[in-house]
Design a protein around this motif. Sequence first.
Motif, PDB file in Angstrom:
ATOM      1  N   HIS A  81       0.815  -1.066  -0.133  1.00  0.00           N
ATOM      2  CA  HIS A  81      -0.066   0.006  -0.092  1.00  0.00           C
ATOM      3  C   HIS A  81       1.032   1.196  -0.053  1.00  0.00           C
ATOM      4  O   HIS A  81       1.725   1.125   0.532  1.00  0.00           O
ATOM      5  CB  HIS A  81      -1.015  -0.094   1.315  1.00  0.00           C
ATOM      6  N   SER A  82       0.439   2.283  -0.377  1.00  0.00           N
ATOM      7  CA  SER A  82       1.046   3.526  -0.492  1.00  0.00           C
ATOM      8  C   SER A  82       0.117   4.620   0.367  1.00  0.00           C
ATOM      9  O   SER A  82      -0.841   4.270   0.819  1.00  0.00           O
ATOM     10  CB  SER A  82       1.082   4.076  -1.906  1.00  0.00           C
ATOM     11  N   GLU A  83       0.632   5.779   0.534  1.00  0.00           N
ATOM     12  CA  GLU A  83       0.021   6.786   1.118  1.00  0.00           C
ATOM     13  C   GLU A  83      -0.551   7.789   0.344  1.00  0.00           C
ATOM     14  O   GLU A  83      -0.809   8.900   0.607  1.00  0.00           O
ATOM     15  CB  GLU A  83       1.111   7.664   2.040  1.00  0.00           C
ATOM     16  N   ALA A  84      -1.375   7.270  -0.662  1.00  0.00           N
ATOM     17  CA  ALA A  84      -2.364   8.091  -1.506  1.00  0.00           C
ATOM     18  C   ALA A  84      -3.368   8.474  -0.585  1.00  0.00           C
ATOM     19  O   ALA A  84      -3.852   8.107   0.192  1.00  0.00           O
ATOM     20  CB  ALA A  84      -2.926   7.062  -2.867  1.00  0.00           C
ATOM     21  N   ASP A  85      -3.695   9.994  -1.371  1.00  0.00           N
ATOM     22  CA  ASP A  85      -4.746  10.627  -0.276  1.00  0.00           C
ATOM     23  C   ASP A  85      -6.049   9.849  -0.753  1.00  0.00           C
ATOM     24  O   ASP A  85      -6.351   9.119  -1.754  1.00  0.00           O
ATOM     25  CB  ASP A  85      -4.814  11.923  -0.852  1.00  0.00           C
ATOM     26  N   PRO A  86      -6.925   9.945   0.185  1.00  0.00           N
ATOM     27  CA  PRO A  86      -8.287   9.470   0.098  1.00  0.00           C
ATOM     28  C   PRO A  86      -9.308   9.621  -1.156  1.00  0.00           C
ATOM     29  O   PRO A  86      -9.605   8.633  -1.913  1.00  0.00           O
ATOM     30  CB  PRO A  86      -9.334   9.947   1.331  1.00  0.00           C
ATOM     31  N   SER A  87      -8.924  10.694  -1.666  1.00  0.00           N
ATOM     32  CA  SER A  87      -9.690  10.902  -3.043  1.00  0.00           C
ATOM     33  C   SER A  87      -9.237  10.059  -4.177  1.00  0.00           C
ATOM     34  O   SER A  87      -9.582   9.686  -5.156  1.00  0.00           O
ATOM     35  CB  SER A  87      -9.701  12.464  -3.374  1.00  0.00           C
ATOM     36  N   GLN A  88      -7.800   9.903  -4.331  1.00  0.00           N
ATOM     37  CA  GLN A  88      -7.096   9.319  -5.137  1.00  0.00           C
ATOM     38  C   GLN A  88      -7.543   7.683  -5.158  1.00  0.00           C
ATOM     39  O   GLN A  88      -7.631   6.842  -5.965  1.00  0.00           O
ATOM     40  CB  GLN A  88      -5.476   9.212  -4.947  1.00  0.00           C
ATOM     41  N   ARG A  89      -7.479   7.361  -3.702  1.00  0.00           N
ATOM     42  CA  ARG A  89      -7.754   5.910  -3.462  1.00  0.00           C
ATOM     43  C   ARG A  89      -9.065   5.602  -3.935  1.00  0.00           C
ATOM     44  O   ARG A  89      -9.403   4.394  -4.491  1.00  0.00           O
ATOM     45  CB  ARG A  89      -7.830   5.724  -1.811  1.00  0.00           C
ATOM     46  N   GLN A  90     -10.233   6.607  -3.668  1.00  0.00           N
ATOM     47  CA  GLN A  90     -11.510   6.203  -4.238  1.00  0.00           C
ATOM     48  C   GLN A  90     -11.470   6.130  -5.707  1.00  0.00           C
ATOM     49  O   GLN A  90     -12.022   5.580  -6.512  1.00  0.00           O
ATOM     50  CB  GLN A  90     -12.450   7.296  -3.643  1.00  0.00           C
ATOM     51  N   ALA A  91     -10.731   7.070  -6.377  1.00  0.00           N
ATOM     52  CA  ALA A  91     -10.587   6.985  -7.806  1.00  0.00           C
ATOM     53  C   ALA A  91     -10.135   5.625  -8.293  1.00  0.00           C
ATOM     54  O   ALA A  91     -10.815   5.312  -9.352  1.00  0.00           O
ATOM     55  CB  ALA A  91      -9.781   8.285  -8.257  1.00  0.00           C
ATOM     56  N   ASP A  92      -9.111   5.251  -7.586  1.00  0.00           N
ATOM     57  CA  ASP A  92      -8.478   3.986  -8.184  1.00  0.00           C
ATOM     58  C   ASP A  92      -9.571   2.753  -7.808  1.00  0.00           C
ATOM     59  O   ASP A  92      -9.568   2.013  -8.572  1.00  0.00           O
ATOM     60  CB  ASP A  92      -7.239   3.701  -7.112  1.00  0.00           C
ATOM     61  N   ALA A  93     -10.105   2.843  -6.512  1.00  0.00           N
ATOM     62  CA  ALA A  93     -11.351   1.725  -6.624  1.00  0.00           C
ATOM     63  C   ALA A  93     -12.197   1.673  -7.534  1.00  0.00           C
ATOM     64  O   ALA A  93     -12.643   0.689  -8.212  1.00  0.00           O
ATOM     65  CB  ALA A  93     -11.801   2.019  -5.161  1.00  0.00           C
ATOM     66  N   GLU A  94     -12.752   2.918  -8.054  1.00  0.00           N
ATOM     67  CA  GLU A  94     -13.741   3.172  -9.135  1.00  0.00           C
ATOM     68  C   GLU A  94     -13.108   2.524 -10.477  1.00  0.00           C
ATOM     69  O   GLU A  94     -13.702   2.101 -11.193  1.00  0.00           O
ATOM     70  CB  GLU A  94     -14.342   4.557  -9.045  1.00  0.00           C
ATOM     71  N   ALA A  95     -12.036   3.274 -10.801  1.00  0.00           N
ATOM     72  CA  ALA A  95     -11.286   2.483 -12.051  1.00  0.00           C
ATOM     73  C   ALA A  95     -11.059   0.924 -11.932  1.00  0.00           C
ATOM     74  O   ALA A  95     -11.123   0.537 -13.091  1.00  0.00           O
ATOM     75  CB  ALA A  95      -9.880   3.365 -12.072  1.00  0.00           C
ATOM     76  N   ASN A  96     -10.735   0.434 -10.925  1.00  0.00           N
ATOM     77  CA  ASN A  96     -10.521  -0.785 -10.759  1.00  0.00           C
ATOM     78  C   ASN A  96     -11.750  -1.746 -11.218  1.00  0.00           C
ATOM     79  O   ASN A  96     -11.788  -2.633 -11.733  1.00  0.00           O
ATOM     80  CB  ASN A  96      -9.926  -1.206  -9.470  1.00  0.00           C
ATOM     81  N   LEU A  97     -12.796  -1.023 -10.401  1.00  0.00           N
ATOM     82  CA  LEU A  97     -14.089  -1.775 -10.486  1.00  0.00           C
ATOM     83  C   LEU A  97     -14.707  -1.697 -12.161  1.00  0.00           C
ATOM     84  O   LEU A  97     -15.142  -2.648 -12.545  1.00  0.00           O
ATOM     85  CB  LEU A  97     -15.154  -1.325  -9.730  1.00  0.00           C
ATOM     86  N   MET A  98     -14.542  -0.483 -12.749  1.00  0.00           N
ATOM     87  CA  MET A  98     -14.800  -0.361 -14.062  1.00  0.00           C
ATOM     88  C   MET A  98     -13.998  -1.356 -14.978  1.00  0.00           C
ATOM     89  O   MET A  98     -14.665  -1.846 -15.899  1.00  0.00           O
ATOM     90  CB  MET A  98     -14.879   1.143 -14.248  1.00  0.00           C
ATOM     91  N   LEU A  99     -12.942  -1.340 -14.915  1.00  0.00           N
ATOM     92  CA  LEU A  99     -12.014  -2.286 -15.653  1.00  0.00           C
ATOM     93  C   LEU A  99     -12.518  -3.692 -15.691  1.00  0.00           C
ATOM     94  O   LEU A  99     -12.553  -4.196 -16.443  1.00  0.00           O
ATOM     95  CB  LEU A  99     -10.523  -2.129 -15.151  1.00  0.00           C
ATOM     96  N   TYR A 100     -12.756  -4.252 -14.407  1.00  0.00           N
ATOM     97  CA  TYR A 100     -13.154  -5.552 -14.085  1.00  0.00           C
ATOM     98  C   TYR A 100     -14.442  -5.748 -14.658  1.00  0.00           C
ATOM     99  O   TYR A 100     -14.683  -6.631 -15.293  1.00  0.00           O
ATOM    100  CB  TYR A 100     -13.302  -6.059 -12.684  1.00  0.00           C
ATOM    101  N   LEU A 101     -15.601  -4.787 -14.335  1.00  0.00           N
ATOM    102  CA  LEU A 101     -16.922  -4.904 -14.729  1.00  0.00           C
ATOM    103  C   LEU A 101     -17.373  -4.727 -16.009  1.00  0.00           C
ATOM    104  O   LEU A 101     -18.059  -5.092 -16.638  1.00  0.00           O
ATOM    105  CB  LEU A 101     -17.924  -4.366 -13.861  1.00  0.00           C
ATOM    106  N   GLY A 102     -16.357  -3.834 -16.807  1.00  0.00           N
ATOM    107  CA  GLY A 102     -16.492  -3.477 -18.097  1.00  0.00           C
ATOM    108  C   GLY A 102     -17.239  -2.076 -18.151  1.00  0.00           C
ATOM    109  O   GLY A 102     -17.718  -1.655 -17.336  1.00  0.00           O
ATOM    110  N   PRO A 103     -17.336  -1.643 -19.345  1.00  0.00           N
ATOM    111  CA  PRO A 103     -18.055  -0.476 -19.641  1.00  0.00           C
ATOM    112  C   PRO A 103     -19.662  -0.490 -19.231  1.00  0.00           C
ATOM    113  O   PRO A 103     -20.329   0.621 -19.253  1.00  0.00           O
ATOM    114  CB  PRO A 103     -17.988   0.017 -21.210  1.00  0.00           C
ATOM    115  N   GLU A 104     -20.370  -1.330 -19.453  1.00  0.00           N
ATOM    116  CA  GLU A 104     -21.622  -1.578 -18.870  1.00  0.00           C
ATOM    117  C   GLU A 104     -21.963  -1.194 -17.620  1.00  0.00           C
ATOM    118  O   GLU A 104     -22.923  -1.018 -17.252  1.00  0.00           O
ATOM    119  CB  GLU A 104     -22.415  -2.873 -19.134  1.00  0.00           C
TER     120      GLU A 104
END
Length: 160
Positions: free
Chosen positions: A137-160
């Motif tokens: 883990h890194s010391e990324a700020d909470p907004s970056q962590r939230q953005a990363d989680a959303e990007a990861n979820l979108m990548l796994y689930l796909g564009p739908e």
Amino acid sequence: MGDLADTPQQKMNRASDRDASTRGLWSFSLDFYNRPGIAAALLALQDEAGVNINLVLFAIWLGLSGRGRLDKEAVAEAERAIGSISAGVIEPLRTLRRRLRMAPDTDIQSLRESIKAIEIDAERAAQARLAALAPPHSEADPSQRQADAEANLMLYLGPE
């Protein structure tokens, strides 16, 4: 990847980091799954879209824990890491457990609970495999962590 010249302390530190990651992912998953509405949403994704809940939880945890973003290769690696345990153990146990749900026999219900416990153990083993893939883990700020989680979820689930 570890080097053959690693000191015993370096090896112990890596093992400790892996254990902490495994506990971290499992604890996160239990907490997240038990939030209002989350279990129903995840089960709907699993049953209606064929989504692997462990991969969803892994994707979210990676981002929120400051471990960054997945790319397509990392998703494929994660799928490979748990493919055999998901298809060969978890899914057959889930199918059997669900089939026994309505059996009126108390002995069968007792067996169903035992199957459920084994299924949960298999889920935990799958998550241990996923956690082993996680970077530190890194010391990324909470907004970056939230953005990363959303990007990861979108990548796994796909564009739908």
